[in-house]
Scaffold this active site. Structure first.
Site, PDB file in Angstrom:
ATOM      1  N   LYS A 125       0.806  -1.228   0.000  1.00  0.00           N
ATOM      2  CA  LYS A 125       0.000   0.000   0.000  1.00  0.00           C
ATOM      3  C   LYS A 125       0.834   1.270   0.000  1.00  0.00           C
ATOM      4  O   LYS A 125       0.315   2.346  -0.317  1.00  0.00           O
ATOM      5  CB  LYS A 125      -0.977  -0.017   1.179  1.00  0.00           C
ATOM      6  CG  LYS A 125      -2.010  -1.142   1.094  1.00  0.00           C
ATOM      7  CD  LYS A 125      -2.943  -0.968  -0.090  1.00  0.00           C
ATOM      8  CE  LYS A 125      -4.005  -2.061  -0.113  1.00  0.00           C
ATOM      9  NZ  LYS A 125      -4.935  -1.905  -1.231  1.00  0.00           N
TER      10      LYS A 125
HETATM   11  C1  PLP Z   1      -2.989  -7.390   3.874  1.00  0.00           C
HETATM   12  C2  PLP Z   1      -3.595  -7.125   2.538  1.00  0.00           C
HETATM   13  N1  PLP Z   1      -3.507  -8.058   1.598  1.00  0.00           N
HETATM   14  C3  PLP Z   1      -4.057  -7.886   0.376  1.00  0.00           C
HETATM   15  C4  PLP Z   1      -4.745  -6.740   0.051  1.00  0.00           C
HETATM   16  C5  PLP Z   1      -5.376  -6.633  -1.319  1.00  0.00           C
HETATM   17  O1  PLP Z   1      -4.732  -5.694  -2.159  1.00  0.00           O
HETATM   18  P1  PLP Z   1      -5.634  -4.828  -3.146  1.00  0.00           P
HETATM   19  O2  PLP Z   1      -6.457  -3.906  -2.304  1.00  0.00           O
HETATM   20  O3  PLP Z   1      -4.644  -4.080  -3.986  1.00  0.00           O
HETATM   21  O4  PLP Z   1      -6.496  -5.743  -3.931  1.00  0.00           O
HETATM   22  C6  PLP Z   1      -4.864  -5.730   1.009  1.00  0.00           C
HETATM   23  C7  PLP Z   1      -5.640  -4.525   0.722  1.00  0.00           C
HETATM   24  O5  PLP Z   1      -6.240  -3.889   1.537  1.00  0.00           O
HETATM   25  C8  PLP Z   1      -4.264  -5.916   2.278  1.00  0.00           C
HETATM   26  O6  PLP Z   1      -4.341  -4.977   3.240  1.00  0.00           O
END
Ligand code: PLP
Length: 346
Positions: A48
């Site tokens: 993120k």
């Molecule tokens: C720990 C974790 N894994 C996976 C994701 C998924 O990523 P994306 O939001 O880019 O699909 C997030 C998103 O909030 C996350 O916080």
């Protein structure tokens, strides 16, 4: 400072360029080669960081964000941490509406980074005024000069990964990647990365990992939103109870669902077999990889990249706690306590 010393102006310069690490033991019975894109190497310990920096800098470039403004977001933790980190360096106020599913450790981390946190009930519908989406929207309308990142419905979330994660994986695999496996929450990671990679090689396969209790897989298959698919589950950041516009469903070939229990055990297995202390959704992505391998998705020529979104330290009170695992009944079926017993010296 001497020129030959490698010094960074601030922590933001370390975002991106995360390593691709070969998986060895956990995949040894499967055909193909497997590589993890370990996003915990970002300074905020998750993927993120990429979207926080990209979206904030786009807003600055367009003149939407000015010094002293407030940045508002809904987040299960990681995006909030990254926005708070970027806000500290760039001098913005940061307000975060967080799901009550987020661990106390995550909430304390956000507060430590100077963010104002609102904890909202997890198991209410997205249009409920108490949901973290509605709370963020309300705070945005009430706070003068605020910017709402809105990661679920912001195309820049996809663009951030199109411009960084995608090219990095293409270069790191020298274009030999055949399969991308990534968890889907907002969908930004999988959509942006896949969009770039499929532009280079339209034949490669893109597989999204979804949770039981989420609507994404069924929506992908039927184009219908089925509310009866929704029920509470434990994995944070994976799956959804709405359809995010930051997910490009066309670019994803298929979704695989994984359970809370299997994903938790696989996260612990990654630590013990590969020395990779990564988060719950990294366990989920690897669990999806295992299920795909068992159904014959890969062959000797497969070069599979699986994205590990964050670091294990964020889940000490959850998957890496024997007490938590026991409370969930996760040791009942596997019938083992996997961590080493503690010896007390008196
Ligand atoms: C720990 C974790 N894994 C996976 C994701 C998924 O990523 P994306 O939001 O880019 O699909 C997030 C998103 O909030 C996350 O916080």
């Amino acid at each position: 400072m001497k020129e030959d010393l490698q010094v960074y102006d601030n922590v933001l310069q370390l975002i991106g360029n995360t390593p691709l690490i070969k998986l060895n033991k956990i995949t040894q019975e499967f055909k193909g080669e497997f590589f993890a894109k370990v996003e915990a190497f970002n300074p905020g310990h998750s993927a993120k960081d990429r979207i926080a920096l990209y979206i904030i800098e786009e807003a600055e470039r367009k003149g939407i964000l000015k010094p002293g403004n407030t940045i508002i977001e809904t987040t299960s933790g990681n995006t909030g941490f990254s926005i708070a980190m970027v806000s500290v360096i760039k001098g913005y106020e940061c307000i975060l509406a967080v799901s009550s599913k987020a661990s106390n450790d995550k909430i304390d981390m956000l507060r430590t980074m100077g963010a104002k946190v609102y904890v909202c009930p997890a198991h209410v519908s997205a249009d409920d005024p108490r949901s973290y989406y509605q709370v963020a929207k309300r705070l945005h309308s009430e706070t003068k000069g605020s910017v709402y990142i809105n990661q679920y419905f912001n195309d820049l979330n996809i663009d951030a990964h199109f411009n960084s994660t995608g090219p990095e994986i293409w270069n790191q695999t020298e274009g030999k990647i055949t399969h991308l496996i990534a968890c889907s929450g907002t969908g930004g990671t999988i959509s942006g990365t896949a969009r770039y990679l499929k532009q280079q090689n339209p034949d490669m396969k893109v597989i999204g990992i979804d949770a039981y209790g989420s609507v994404l897989k069924k929506y992908h298959e039927t184009k219908e939103f089925d509310a009866s698919e929704i029920y509470p589950y434990r994995i944070e950041g994976l799956g959804k109870n709405l359809i995010p516009s930051a997910t490009d469903f066309e670019i994803i070939d298929r979704f695989v669902k994984v359970s809370d229990e299997d994903s938790a055990h696989t996260a612990r297995e990654l630590a013990k077999t590969e020395g990779l202390f990564v988060g719950y959704t990294s366990g989920a992505a690897t669990q999806g990889l295992k299920q795909l391998a068992e159904e014959g998705e890969f062959d000797e020529n497969s070069n599979v990249v699986v994205i590990f979104p964050d670091h294990g330290s964020r889940y000490m009170g959850k998957v890496f706690s024997d007490d938590w695992m026991e409370e969930q009944g996760f040791f009942d079926t596997k019938n083992e306590i996997e961590a080493q017993p503690i010896e007390f010296i008196k």
